[in-house]
Design a protein around this motif. Structure first.
Motif, PDB file in Angstrom:
ATOM      1  N   UNK A   1      -4.241   1.836 -14.196  1.00 35.27           N
ATOM      2  CA  UNK A   1      -5.066   0.667 -13.866  1.00 35.27           C
ATOM      3  C   UNK A   1      -5.040  -0.389 -14.963  1.00 35.27           C
ATOM      4  N   UNK A   2      -4.968   0.031 -16.199  1.00 34.69           N
ATOM      5  CA  UNK A   2      -5.038  -0.919 -17.308  1.00 34.69           C
ATOM      6  C   UNK A   2      -3.691  -1.271 -17.917  1.00 34.69           C
ATOM      7  N   UNK A   3      -2.603  -0.618 -17.463  1.00 32.08           N
ATOM      8  CA  UNK A   3      -1.363  -0.870 -18.159  1.00 32.08           C
ATOM      9  C   UNK A   3      -0.113  -1.037 -17.316  1.00 32.08           C
TER      10      UNK A   3
ATOM     11  N   UNK B   1      -0.705  -2.481  -4.577  1.00 31.31           N
ATOM     12  CA  UNK B   1       0.119  -3.163  -5.561  1.00 31.31           C
ATOM     13  C   UNK B   1       0.285  -4.624  -5.188  1.00 31.31           C
ATOM     14  N   UNK B   2       0.429  -5.459  -6.176  1.00 31.55           N
ATOM     15  CA  UNK B   2       0.629  -6.885  -5.960  1.00 31.55           C
ATOM     16  C   UNK B   2       1.856  -7.118  -5.078  1.00 31.55           C
ATOM     17  N   UNK B   3       2.925  -6.365  -5.340  1.00 32.21           N
ATOM     18  CA  UNK B   3       4.154  -6.434  -4.559  1.00 32.21           C
ATOM     19  C   UNK B   3       4.806  -5.059  -4.559  1.00 32.21           C
ATOM     20  N   UNK B   4       5.578  -4.769  -3.525  1.00 33.36           N
ATOM     21  CA  UNK B   4       6.266  -3.487  -3.457  1.00 33.36           C
ATOM     22  C   UNK B   4       7.189  -3.300  -4.652  1.00 33.36           C
ATOM     23  N   UNK B   5       7.828  -4.366  -5.095  1.00 32.58           N
ATOM     24  CA  UNK B   5       8.752  -4.212  -6.231  1.00 32.58           C
ATOM     25  C   UNK B   5       8.027  -3.790  -7.510  1.00 32.58           C
ATOM     26  N   UNK B   6       6.743  -4.118  -7.659  1.00 35.66           N
ATOM     27  CA  UNK B   6       5.979  -3.642  -8.821  1.00 35.66           C
ATOM     28  C   UNK B   6       5.870  -2.118  -8.790  1.00 35.66           C
ATOM     29  N   UNK B   7       5.538  -1.578  -7.614  1.00 38.56           N
ATOM     30  CA  UNK B   7       5.445  -0.121  -7.483  1.00 38.56           C
ATOM     31  C   UNK B   7       6.804   0.528  -7.718  1.00 38.56           C
TER      32      UNK B   7
ATOM     33  N   UNK C   1       1.202  -5.141 -11.896  1.00 39.45           N
ATOM     34  CA  UNK C   1       1.179  -5.187 -10.447  1.00 39.45           C
ATOM     35  C   UNK C   1       0.239  -4.213  -9.776  1.00 39.45           C
ATOM     36  N   UNK C   2      -0.263  -3.213 -10.501  1.00 43.30           N
ATOM     37  CA  UNK C   2      -1.194  -2.247  -9.905  1.00 43.30           C
ATOM     38  C   UNK C   2      -2.547  -2.920  -9.689  1.00 43.30           C
ATOM     39  N   UNK C   3      -3.090  -2.784  -8.478  1.00 43.30           N
ATOM     40  CA  UNK C   3      -4.382  -3.392  -8.168  1.00 43.30           C
ATOM     41  C   UNK C   3      -5.513  -2.369  -8.084  1.00 43.30           C
ATOM     42  N   UNK C   4      -5.286  -1.267  -7.379  1.00 45.08           N
ATOM     43  CA  UNK C   4      -6.335  -0.253  -7.234  1.00 45.08           C
ATOM     44  C   UNK C   4      -5.738   1.019  -6.663  1.00 45.08           C
TER      45      UNK C   4
ATOM     46  N   UNK D   1       0.875  -1.177   0.000  1.00 45.81           N
ATOM     47  CA  UNK D   1       0.000   0.000   0.000  1.00 45.81           C
ATOM     48  C   UNK D   1       0.909   1.223   0.000  1.00 45.81           C
ATOM     49  N   UNK D   2       0.692   2.117  -0.961  1.00 46.58           N
ATOM     50  CA  UNK D   2       1.462   3.345  -1.078  1.00 46.58           C
ATOM     51  C   UNK D   2       0.525   4.498  -0.741  1.00 46.58           C
ATOM     52  N   UNK D   3       0.995   5.423   0.087  1.00 45.17           N
ATOM     53  CA  UNK D   3       0.184   6.543   0.558  1.00 45.17           C
ATOM     54  C   UNK D   3       0.912   7.838   0.221  1.00 45.17           C
ATOM     55  N   UNK D   4       0.228   8.733  -0.462  1.00 44.99           N
ATOM     56  CA  UNK D   4       0.757  10.067  -0.748  1.00 44.99           C
ATOM     57  C   UNK D   4      -0.127  11.083  -0.035  1.00 44.99           C
ATOM     58  N   UNK D   5       0.475  11.905   0.806  1.00 44.36           N
ATOM     59  CA  UNK D   5      -0.208  13.022   1.443  1.00 44.36           C
ATOM     60  C   UNK D   5       0.237  14.268   0.698  1.00 44.36           C
ATOM     61  N   UNK D   6      -0.718  14.988   0.132  1.00 43.80           N
ATOM     62  CA  UNK D   6      -0.359  16.120  -0.723  1.00 43.80           C
ATOM     63  C   UNK D   6      -1.208  17.340  -0.408  1.00 43.80           C
TER      64      UNK D   6
END
Length: 110
Positions: free
Chosen positions: A37-39, A64-70, A42-45, A10-15
């Protein structure tokens, strides 16, 4: 966790987005979200959320499916090019990276 099992991330951006740039920010996010989302492997939502208390404070989360995907996506030239219009609207940003350890979901009634 069994050997070789994947751990979602899970990646969190506070902006902070000035109110004057809100529509531009949302339009840029709209262009990005389906491309990711479509391309992006590893991205899930993802979600974009606005603070109920401060209209300039925003939160973007992605799973993400895995941190390394992100990390692979974040390091790619495609990432920087795609998110540039959105980042131009942001005056402050911080990010956090987490791996999912446990998850609970509501049961669907039978």
């Amino acid at each position: 966790m069994t050997a070789g099992a994947r751990t979602r991330a899970r990646i969190v951006f506070l902006i902070r987005v000035p109110q004057a740039r809100r529509e531009e920010f949302l339009a840029a996010y709209e262009k990005i979200r389906y491309a990711v989302a479509n391309g992006v492997p590893g991205h899930l939502r993802d979600q974009v959320c606005r603070s109920a208390d401060d209209p300039e404070r925003w939160l973007i989360t992605s799973e993400w499916r895995e941190l390394r995907d992100f990390l692979a996506w974040e390091a790619s030239p495609d990432h920087r090019e795609l998110v540039r219009p959105m980042r131009e609207c942001i005056t402050e940003a911080s990010s956090l990276r987490f791996t999912v350890v446990a998850e609970t979901a509501a049961r669907t009634p039978v």
